[in-house]
Design a protein around this motif. Structure first.
Motif, PDB file in Angstrom:
ATOM      1  N   CYS A 272       0.858  -1.195   0.000  1.00 18.94           N
ATOM      2  CA  CYS A 272       0.000   0.000   0.000  1.00 18.94           C
ATOM      3  C   CYS A 272       0.883   1.229   0.000  1.00 18.94           C
ATOM      4  O   CYS A 272       1.714   1.412   0.890  1.00 18.94           O
ATOM      5  CB  CYS A 272      -0.912  -0.001   1.228  1.00 18.94           C
ATOM      6  SG  CYS A 272      -1.821   1.544   1.386  1.00 18.94           S
ATOM      7  N   VAL A 273       0.661   2.096  -1.001  1.00 23.40           N
ATOM      8  CA  VAL A 273       1.500   3.298  -1.104  1.00 23.40           C
ATOM      9  C   VAL A 273       0.841   4.482  -0.397  1.00 23.40           C
ATOM     10  O   VAL A 273       1.272   5.612  -0.544  1.00 23.40           O
ATOM     11  CB  VAL A 273       1.813   3.635  -2.584  1.00 23.40           C
ATOM     12  CG1 VAL A 273       2.649   2.535  -3.197  1.00 23.40           C
ATOM     13  CG2 VAL A 273       0.525   3.853  -3.373  1.00 23.40           C
ATOM     14  N   ASP A 274      -0.220   4.203   0.352  1.00 18.68           N
ATOM     15  CA  ASP A 274      -0.907   5.206   1.175  1.00 18.68           C
ATOM     16  C   ASP A 274      -1.337   6.425   0.348  1.00 18.68           C
ATOM     17  O   ASP A 274      -1.245   7.562   0.813  1.00 18.68           O
ATOM     18  CB  ASP A 274       0.014   5.641   2.328  1.00 18.68           C
ATOM     19  CG  ASP A 274      -0.798   6.099   3.533  1.00 18.68           C
ATOM     20  OD1 ASP A 274      -2.026   5.872   3.534  1.00 18.68           O
ATOM     21  OD2 ASP A 274      -0.222   6.691   4.452  1.00 18.68           O
ATOM     22  N   LEU A 277      -6.476   6.877  -2.428  1.00 18.34           N
ATOM     23  CA  LEU A 277      -7.472   6.854  -3.506  1.00 18.34           C
ATOM     24  C   LEU A 277      -8.677   5.977  -3.154  1.00 18.34           C
ATOM     25  O   LEU A 277      -9.817   6.287  -3.513  1.00 18.34           O
ATOM     26  CB  LEU A 277      -6.815   6.347  -4.799  1.00 18.34           C
ATOM     27  CG  LEU A 277      -7.412   6.916  -6.069  1.00 18.34           C
ATOM     28  CD1 LEU A 277      -7.269   8.416  -6.126  1.00 18.34           C
ATOM     29  CD2 LEU A 277      -6.777   6.268  -7.289  1.00 18.34           C
ATOM     30  N   CYS A 278      -8.427   4.880  -2.425  1.00 16.73           N
ATOM     31  CA  CYS A 278      -9.534   3.987  -2.056  1.00 16.73           C
ATOM     32  C   CYS A 278     -10.523   4.716  -1.154  1.00 16.73           C
ATOM     33  O   CYS A 278     -11.721   4.424  -1.172  1.00 16.73           O
ATOM     34  CB  CYS A 278      -9.011   2.729  -1.374  1.00 16.73           C
ATOM     35  SG  CYS A 278      -7.881   3.055  -0.024  1.00 16.73           S
ATOM     36  N   VAL A 279     -10.042   5.667  -0.365  1.00 17.05           N
ATOM     37  CA  VAL A 279     -10.933   6.445   0.503  1.00 17.05           C
ATOM     38  C   VAL A 279     -11.679   7.498  -0.327  1.00 17.05           C
ATOM     39  O   VAL A 279     -12.877   7.710  -0.148  1.00 17.05           O
ATOM     40  CB  VAL A 279     -10.120   7.135   1.632  1.00 17.05           C
ATOM     41  CG1 VAL A 279     -11.045   7.941   2.533  1.00 17.05           C
ATOM     42  CG2 VAL A 279      -9.350   6.111   2.442  1.00 17.05           C
ATOM     43  N   ILE A 288     -11.351   1.446   3.840  1.00 16.82           N
ATOM     44  CA  ILE A 288     -11.474  -0.014   3.902  1.00 16.82           C
ATOM     45  C   ILE A 288     -10.247  -0.638   4.555  1.00 16.82           C
ATOM     46  O   ILE A 288     -10.289  -1.769   5.040  1.00 16.82           O
ATOM     47  CB  ILE A 288     -11.710  -0.593   2.473  1.00 16.82           C
ATOM     48  CG1 ILE A 288     -12.110  -2.071   2.508  1.00 16.82           C
ATOM     49  CG2 ILE A 288     -10.486  -0.418   1.596  1.00 16.82           C
ATOM     50  CD1 ILE A 288     -13.453  -2.347   3.099  1.00 16.82           C
ATOM     51  N   ARG A 289      -9.153   0.115   4.625  1.00 15.11           N
ATOM     52  CA  ARG A 289      -7.937  -0.443   5.232  1.00 15.11           C
ATOM     53  C   ARG A 289      -8.084  -0.616   6.740  1.00 15.11           C
ATOM     54  O   ARG A 289      -7.280  -1.284   7.376  1.00 15.11           O
ATOM     55  CB  ARG A 289      -6.738   0.454   4.911  1.00 15.11           C
ATOM     56  CG  ARG A 289      -6.380   0.459   3.429  1.00 15.11           C
ATOM     57  CD  ARG A 289      -5.318   1.474   3.115  1.00 15.11           C
ATOM     58  NE  ARG A 289      -5.759   2.818   3.484  1.00 15.11           N
ATOM     59  CZ  ARG A 289      -4.960   3.877   3.540  1.00 15.11           C
ATOM     60  NH1 ARG A 289      -3.682   3.739   3.276  1.00 15.11           N
ATOM     61  NH2 ARG A 289      -5.442   5.051   3.856  1.00 15.11           N
ATOM     62  N   ASN A 290      -9.153  -0.028   7.311  1.00 14.31           N
ATOM     63  CA  ASN A 290      -9.407  -0.239   8.741  1.00 14.31           C
ATOM     64  C   ASN A 290     -10.115  -1.564   9.006  1.00 14.31           C
ATOM     65  O   ASN A 290     -10.414  -1.903  10.141  1.00 14.31           O
ATOM     66  CB  ASN A 290     -10.266   0.900   9.302  1.00 14.31           C
ATOM     67  CG  ASN A 290      -9.474   2.194   9.380  1.00 14.31           C
ATOM     68  OD1 ASN A 290      -8.255   2.156   9.507  1.00 14.31           O
ATOM     69  ND2 ASN A 290     -10.147   3.314   9.277  1.00 14.31           N
ATOM     70  N   ALA A 305     -10.105   1.412  -7.807  1.00 10.24           N
ATOM     71  CA  ALA A 305      -9.167   2.518  -7.580  1.00 10.24           C
ATOM     72  C   ALA A 305      -7.786   1.973  -7.228  1.00 10.24           C
ATOM     73  O   ALA A 305      -6.762   2.430  -7.760  1.00 10.24           O
ATOM     74  CB  ALA A 305      -9.700   3.416  -6.463  1.00 10.24           C
ATOM     75  N   CYS A 306      -7.764   0.989  -6.333  1.00 10.52           N
ATOM     76  CA  CYS A 306      -6.475   0.456  -5.886  1.00 10.52           C
ATOM     77  C   CYS A 306      -5.771  -0.308  -7.007  1.00 10.52           C
ATOM     78  O   CYS A 306      -4.552  -0.196  -7.170  1.00 10.52           O
ATOM     79  CB  CYS A 306      -6.672  -0.427  -4.660  1.00 10.52           C
ATOM     80  SG  CYS A 306      -5.116  -0.891  -3.905  1.00 10.52           S
ATOM     81  N   ASP A 307      -6.540  -1.060  -7.790  1.00  8.68           N
ATOM     82  CA  ASP A 307      -5.937  -1.803  -8.904  1.00  8.68           C
ATOM     83  C   ASP A 307      -5.235  -0.840  -9.872  1.00  8.68           C
ATOM     84  O   ASP A 307      -4.154  -1.131 -10.390  1.00  8.68           O
ATOM     85  CB  ASP A 307      -7.008  -2.605  -9.653  1.00  8.68           C
ATOM     86  CG  ASP A 307      -7.342  -3.914  -8.932  1.00  8.68           C
ATOM     87  OD1 ASP A 307      -6.626  -4.239  -7.962  1.00  8.68           O
ATOM     88  OD2 ASP A 307      -8.310  -4.590  -9.324  1.00  8.68           O
TER      89      ASP A 307
HETATM   90  S1  SF4 Z   1      -5.720   2.748  -3.102  1.00  2.71           S
HETATM   91 FE1  SF4 Z   1      -4.486   0.951  -2.585  1.00  2.71          FE
HETATM   92  S2  SF4 Z   1      -2.459   1.788  -2.419  1.00  2.71           S
HETATM   93 FE2  SF4 Z   1      -3.796   3.540  -2.335  1.00  2.71          FE
HETATM   94  S3  SF4 Z   1      -4.162   3.828  -0.157  1.00  2.71           S
HETATM   95 FE3  SF4 Z   1      -5.784   2.515  -0.892  1.00  2.71          FE
HETATM   96  S4  SF4 Z   1      -5.036   0.445  -0.480  1.00  2.71           S
HETATM   97 FE4  SF4 Z   1      -3.259   1.808  -0.372  1.00  2.71          FE
END
Ligand code: SF4
Ligand code: SF4
Length: 476
Positions: A272-274, A277-279, A288-290, A305-307
């Protein structure tokens, strides 16, 4: 060490304490999801076209002049895939609802909230109709934010006016659609083509439904899923570690860290590059990372988005994907767990009972009641009569000729307006008839009479009623 998000709704330590769409001061935190594109969005779009076509075509599909689907809760008449369920079939409907309920539980235990993301009408209309109109008129998330913060210029009035006019049109359309499922498309056409006073209740119903939909899709939005929908709130008890959900692979993704050019990392970093975008694309404003959250409607926007990000940074896609907790931690996806088997057995038993009930249900049914407010009528030639209401329901697919006979010596049956009743297939009939007997034969003031209902000469029901007449009166 990744920096924690200062927003309490996104911070992994505090996100469960508050809703992402409600600010700390209790006011609405408007969610501006960024436009998304990708594999899942493309297929959700195609699927939504099919669902919308089925939904809008539904009330127009008729079989032998009857709707294919009708949920007339006012008259307690339901037609499901062409099969008519009358008020007398309540037990069948209860079984049907139980089957649906257990099926939903079973489906959720295995596949999580796939329904919410792909087929729920709320997500369907919100994300695939209203949100798209909004993007078209007001632009992407940042432009929408800027427009809402901007003063009321001609451009803003034009864009807002256009958006709400189109929203109102679609809300009216959906309001009429829901009414067509409730009362039938012919009745809706009647309401629309006649002056409001001619069908005031129906007219008010149309406006009320349309108003509710405008409120939900223009303003209430994700709150319907987060605050109102009972299904969403059931997730906590339905999901387990084997349920498949939209899930962030924290084993692969953590520790998250942005890519820093020309910097040699001291410790290995996760995928995850933080980027956040997923948020930004999430229509309920969560991270969703929570982990799995009640607010997640499994819309798959964060997967797409993450893909996209993973492709750009040259890492494998699927950091956010459909997966279960166990498959993320142990790489094993178990589908047929003990719970799944248990619910499957219950579902099969219910289905078996339902099929048996359908196969053995009477094709004809009748109810008889005394005409309200009347006791007896004295007639010429020394006769006395009682008036009755009869309701007949033909559940078969053939027309039925129904006669009635009284199993009481000297008692005559006099049908009002006809000699017998002919019922079209799958219809209900309401009529009246008299029981007549000679006054001199009256032995008791309230005589029990068995009425025999016959179809094509064969008895299909026996109903007991009372015949009332004065005793010891001689009419001339
Ligand atoms: S879109 Fe993917 S890479 Fe970017 S913050 Fe979310 S999980 Fe991490
Ligand atoms: S977390 Fe992902 S799947 Fe869940 S609602 Fe947000 S964008 Fe959709």
């Amino acid at each position: 060490m990744a920096k924690k998000n200062q927003n309490p709704h996104l911070n992994p330590d505090t996100f469960r304490d508050a809703l992402a769409s409600v600010r700390d001061d209790g006011k609405r935190n408007w969610v501006y999801p960024k436009k998304v594109k990708g594999f899942f969005f493309r297929y959700r779009t195609y699927f939504s076209w099919i669902l919308l076509a089925i939904l809008f075509a539904g009330p127009f599909i008729k079989i032998d002049g009857r709707p294919y689907m009708l949920f007339n809760i006012f008259e307690r008449k339901f037609i499901i895939f062409g099969a008519v369920f009358w008020p007398q079939d309540t037990i069948l409907l209860i079984f049907l609802l139980l089957i649906l309920f257990v099926f939903v539980i079973l489906f959720t235990v295995v596949f999580g909230r796939v329904w919410c993301g792909w087929a729920c009408p709320q997500t369907l209309f919100m994300e695939m109709v209203f949100r798209k109109i909004e993007y078209l008129i007001e632009g992407d998330a940042n432009q929408q934010r800027a427009l809402n913060d901007a003063p009321w210029t001609g451009d803003k009035i034009w864009k807002k006016g256009l958006k709400y006019s189109i929203f109102t049109f679609f809300s009216l359309l959906i309001g009429h659609l829901v009414m067509a499922y409730l009362i039938g498309v012919d009745q809706v056409v009647e309401i629309v083509t006649q002056p409001p006073a001619a069908n005031m209740a129906g007219f008010v119903g149309l406006l009320a439904f349309s108003g509710i939909f405008l409120f939900v899709f223009a303003w209430f939005r994700e709150q319907a899923c987060i605050v109102v929908c009972p299904y969403g709130r059931l997730q906590g008890v339905l999901l387990d570690n084997n349920s498949i959900n939209v899930m962030y692979d924290y084993v692969r993704g953590e520790p998250r860290a942005p890519i820093r050019k020309n910097v040699v990392e001291e410790a290995p970093k996760g995928d995850c590059v933080d980027c956040g975008l997923c948020v930004q694309v999430c229509p309920t404003g969560i991270d969703i990372r929570n982990g799995t959250q009640m607010e997640c409607v499994n819309c798959t926007a964060c997967i797409d988005a993450c893909d996209e990000v993973m492709v750009k940074v040259d890492r494998p896609t699927g950091l956010i994907r459909y997966a279960s907790e166990n498959s993320v931690t142990g790489g094993v996806q178990k589908l047929f767990t003990g719970r799944v088997k248990g619910f499957s057995v219950v579902l099969l038993v219910l289905l078996g009972a339902f099929i048996t009930l359908i196969a053995t249900r009477d094709e004809l049914a009748g109810t008889i009641t005394r005409f309200p407010g009347m006791t007896y009528q004295e007639r010429e030639a020394g006769k006395v009569s009682n008036l009755y209401n009869i309701t007949l329901i033909n559940k078969s697919f053939e027309s039925q000729r129904v006669e009635i006979a009284a199993l009481a010596e000297g008692m005559e049956v006099e049908i009002v307006g006809a000699k017998e009743w002919v019922l079209e297939p799958q219809t209900k009939f309401e009529g009246r008839f008299f029981l007549v007997r000679t006054q001199a034969e009256v032995k008791v003031p309230q005589e029990k009479v068995i009425l025999q209902l016959l179809s094509h000469g064969e008895e299909f029901d026996e109903i007991q009623t009372n015949f009332m007449a004065p005793v010891g009166v001689t009419n001339q």
